[in-house]
Write a protein that holds these residues in place. Sequence first.
Motif: not given
Length: 958
Positions: A237-241, A334-343, A535-536, A557-559
């Motif tokens: 979860t640190i990669k999703l924080t 759920l992706p493993s990272t916030l960058a994955g959510i962004s992509a 959206l962001v 962070e996602v943006g």
Amino acid sequence: MALLERKQSGGSADVLSPRGQEALERLKGSRHRAASVRRQMKQALAKSLKKLNAGPRLTPPVSRYFGPPVRVGFDAEWVTVPDGKGGRVNEVLCITAELACGARKTSLIFYPRGRTRQDRPTVGQFFQRLISKALKEGTLASMPDRIVAFGHFMRGDLSSFGDFWAAKREFRGLGKTVVSRHGGHRLEGEEGLRLVARDEADDVQDGIEGVPHTPEPVYLRNSEGRAFSVRLRFVDTIKLTPGGKGLAYVGKMIGVPKLDLHRDLGIPDTATEERPECQGMELEARYGKERMDLVFRDFRDQAEEYALNDAKITLAYGLWVEKMAREQFGLKHLPSTLAGISAALVRQKAGGGDALAALMGRETRTEQRFDARTRKFRTVKRDAVSPGLAIYYQMACNAYHGGRNECFYHGPTPVGMWYDYDLPGAYTTALVALRPVDHRRIRQEADPDAFGIDDMGIAWVTFRFPAGTRFPCLPVRAANGGLVFPLEGRQEDRVYACAPEIYLARRMGAEIEIIQGFKAPWCSETRIFEDFTRLVQTKRREFPKKTHAALNELWKEVGNSAYGLTGQGLKDKNGFDPRTMRSQPILQSPLTEPFLAAWATSFIRAVLGEILAGLPDNGTVVTATTDGLLTNVPIERLKLNGPLCSYFADIRERLFGEREVLDPEPKHGARQLISVAVRTTFTALSAPGQELVCAKGSVKPDTASDPVAQNRFMRRLYMDQYIGMKVKHEYLISAREQFTKECDLILAKPERALHMRYDFKRRPVRPRMQALGIRQARVAWESVPWRTLDEAEFARVRVEGWGRERERVFKTLEDYRDWEAYFEASVALRNAAAAAGIKPPFQIRKDNARGILLRLFLQAGRRGAWGVNFPPRELGAIAEAFTEAGFKVTKDDITYAGRRLAPLLAHCVPWVPETRELLAVILRHFPTFDYRMAFAGDDPEAKQSAAHDAASDVLEDL
């Protein structure tokens, strides 16, 4: 038989009859046939076993599970102790977990059998006990088919399992931590993990370091004892924080605060009796986080509550992010990272992966590969850059730089009002301007005036800004990777710039010559990131930071991650890969496109540069950091209507119908600041109603996460610093060190030298002592740009040597004057030696430029040069005269000067206060001395001086 053999060998006089001989031969043949059959049977058995082992494994069935998803949060508690071999090891105290299935939950505390690594539970044993307890309590109605396990920076928690190191190659590195590979793991019982599926990158690397670990399966069993195969996925979860922050921040985000041992649980913050087994280990026997063993010994209930709470926070945050992924981002998984959510969001808004690849100038290529595991051919799709993009790919990569980070003022500021302004949604706004690039129609362009703000253009340039330009805008990359903004850029500096900054530089009057340049037209007016950015930023406005801090930070962070993904893999950066146990290049993302990444960063630097260029003459800017500036100019006095600011405002209006360039409310504010370097600026006097400015740089204050306490700590360090000062620097050992040594996650606590020094990206000017309160003061200065990158690099290297040699830091004006004399002497000596075509004939001593002038004067007098000649009988009187004037000279010094074999180097003395003082003494006694031969250029403060000026005139000029 033995008798027959003896007879045959002649051991007896008896002779076998023909029938006996025949019987003997039949017996030997029978024995050989039996041995042959045994060999054939062994070979057949070995072949069958080999075929069986190479074939598919017989695994238990996957449970037919129809219940809610099963999620687990887990955490480990340990104490670090010496291992008796000069290192340290973690003694695992317990591993806690909370399992959630719908609204039902089950908690578990697993205590190891003992203190050693062999006593730790395996992953299978831990999850077997957790699932068994959940089945017994009714949390689970049946055996689940898959489990998602959340851990917060779980590189340390995973190594607390006894079998982790046997399965370490089955994980993938992700920044500073590890997570499951794409296929996850299959729980095959209490003996450990087994990799289920591998991605294509795994197949490519399969032959490098051997095959993955495959332990013998011992399957998880349900309450009836029936074995099932369970798939397990580890998510950190640190990669999703946002910002990769710790568990305390996560708990605050979601409203489940992390417990404090002393404040919340009432455990005294006092010393206690040491454990017998820890006697002599030099550990501090005090209740606290670092000695959880003592807390568990004396306060078992509170310790268990504390340990379980960490697992609950991890689970709660994992569930929260998973819910946000579904409800806010529209993702199924759920992706493993916030960058994955962004992509995933960008891909979704673009219309799918193929549509996105076409917009980003990439092509999908297919190739066939043979899979040795399945013994079948398979078709693999790979993204590759288009041919047009490939031609100019490296030049676009060279033009991709980071943000503008500069310190314009060093030391305490005057007391007033200082504002920290930001460009709203800087990089996500810049992304909106990006459209598909027509790489097939790229054309050369040599006219700098042909580059407009909205053009996709890149050039290798040389430039010269007008003298007196306060804030040049073209970046030059230094040897240490930082960006410097000098007045001139030469061909050897390899300056690569994009259209926005070239446009701004021409408006500022810069002369630009393009060595190589090109422009690429846009394919269409389709804005690749417009829907994503809208959206962001709409969500950030919907969830303001003051009322919905968690969601606001998450969307921010996602943006920003989308911008980061456009430049991923463009620079030579590596990451540790547990599979190969080596550093591997960071691969490109689906959004990587060097043209777009270079333009976006250039545009934001140009907008910030235009704001700086329009600053009032009486305005002061302290720092510029990526997308903001710290200044004493109110927003209504800033010039925000230039072409670049207007273009930025146009994009904001396109998104929201409102024109804005800077956030009207400053992010931070203060009445007085202390500025050390670009990311080391903190508050001296706070301003009512404003958040403190406290950028700590590389310093980690030994305080709680309290901004006031951290600011107080930084100010104390600044006031008390001295050369060689050591500060505690805590850090967790790297993934490389942990995995190669197969050791626990250890918190290292070395001391390192305090680095709170000006970075010298700009030239200091107008030094002075600035008051800090009533009784204290420190040296402060403003700055101007260097003429060239070479000057900036020379200063950056020399200041390190000056500090170590002189054992000084910048505290007083005398410190600055000493540095100034040292630096100016270094520059003058280098230039003079280069002009003469020789190496510098001497080193700069602690007497700096004054010492150089004195040595040259004595050398010239002994040689009868430069209008001065010392009679041999008057050497003692000359030495006495200079000593009485405050410049210690002995007769031997003068004698030695005449014996020097070094050339008499001209024009190597700088004009600094200490050389003017010595020159006055020299001219008082030797008015014929041609000092212009010694000095580098004219005196900037006394240009009217001539060789025959009297000493009184020189002193008057001073």
